[in-house]
Design a protein around this motif. Structure first.
Motif, PDB file in Angstrom:
ATOM      1  N   LEU A  43       0.739  -1.235  -0.014  1.00 44.26           N
ATOM      2  CA  LEU A  43       0.032   0.120  -0.057  1.00 44.26           C
ATOM      3  C   LEU A  43       0.938   1.284  -0.041  1.00 44.26           C
ATOM      4  O   LEU A  43       1.868   1.225   0.562  1.00 44.26           O
ATOM      5  CB  LEU A  43      -0.906  -0.138   1.164  1.00 44.26           C
ATOM      6  N   GLU A  46       0.018   6.829   2.003  1.00 48.22           N
ATOM      7  CA  GLU A  46      -1.173   7.616   2.364  1.00 48.22           C
ATOM      8  C   GLU A  46      -2.228   6.703   2.321  1.00 48.22           C
ATOM      9  O   GLU A  46      -3.043   6.957   3.351  1.00 48.22           O
ATOM     10  CB  GLU A  46      -1.656   8.095   0.952  1.00 48.22           C
ATOM     11  N   ALA A  47      -2.253   5.352   1.942  1.00 48.29           N
ATOM     12  CA  ALA A  47      -3.387   4.489   2.118  1.00 48.29           C
ATOM     13  C   ALA A  47      -3.007   3.997   3.515  1.00 48.29           C
ATOM     14  O   ALA A  47      -4.036   3.759   4.422  1.00 48.29           O
ATOM     15  CB  ALA A  47      -3.554   3.221   1.167  1.00 48.29           C
ATOM     16  N   ARG A  48      -2.021   3.624   4.108  1.00 49.85           N
ATOM     17  CA  ARG A  48      -1.604   3.179   5.056  1.00 49.85           C
ATOM     18  C   ARG A  48      -2.013   4.122   6.292  1.00 49.85           C
ATOM     19  O   ARG A  48      -2.316   3.707   7.289  1.00 49.85           O
ATOM     20  CB  ARG A  48       0.026   2.596   5.288  1.00 49.85           C
ATOM     21  N   ALA A  50      -4.010   6.658   6.065  1.00 50.49           N
ATOM     22  CA  ALA A  50      -5.679   6.501   6.010  1.00 50.49           C
ATOM     23  C   ALA A  50      -6.019   5.390   7.113  1.00 50.49           C
ATOM     24  O   ALA A  50      -7.126   5.483   7.954  1.00 50.49           O
ATOM     25  CB  ALA A  50      -6.217   6.638   4.735  1.00 50.49           C
ATOM     26  N   PHE A  51      -5.806   4.027   6.622  1.00 49.22           N
ATOM     27  CA  PHE A  51      -6.127   3.185   7.424  1.00 49.22           C
ATOM     28  C   PHE A  51      -5.918   3.307   8.867  1.00 49.22           C
ATOM     29  O   PHE A  51      -6.637   2.818   9.660  1.00 49.22           O
ATOM     30  CB  PHE A  51      -5.365   1.694   6.882  1.00 49.22           C
TER      31      PHE A  51
END
Length: 116
Positions: A43, A46-48, A50-51
């Motif tokens: 990922l 940014e996705a990590r 956000a998670f």
């Protein structure tokens, strides 16, 4: 590729679920953990981030909704890969992935060649 052992701490519920998945899939808990880590590591940052924010600020329903969305996209991607491989195997012509732009003129030219 050589493997390395790394440690992780998980709450009891997560450890229990991983053990159940491992048993159902006839794999070891370490293999399940490695697959999860491979996914997470792929990922973008940014996705990590956000998670992590969703885990911290969201509700269980938010996490369930995210899980359903990831499940849908994963199954869509699996279908796309299978379709691309099937069509490519039938025609001998590589089929671009959905993320690749398709030139309509190239597509028409290939269709004409296939029908000749």
């Amino acid at each position: 590729m050589p493997a390395r052992t790394i440690s992780a701490y998980a709450d009891e519920e997560t450890a229990r679920v991983v053990e159940q998945i491992a048993e159902l899939e006839d794999r070891s808990p370490a293999q399940i953990a490695a697959a999860a880590l491979r996914f997470y590591a792929r990922l973008p940052s940014e996705a990590r981030a956000a998670f992590r924010r969703i885990e911290k600020l969201g509700t269980d329903e938010d996490l369930d909704s995210l899980t359903r969305a990831i499940t849908r996209k994963t199954l869509d991607a699996e279908w796309e890969v299978a379709h691309r491989r099937f069509i490519g195997g039938m025609t001998g012509v590589p089929v671009p992935s959905a993320d690749e732009g398709v030139d309509e003129n190239d597509l028409l030219a290939k269709a004409v060649r296939l029908t000749q």
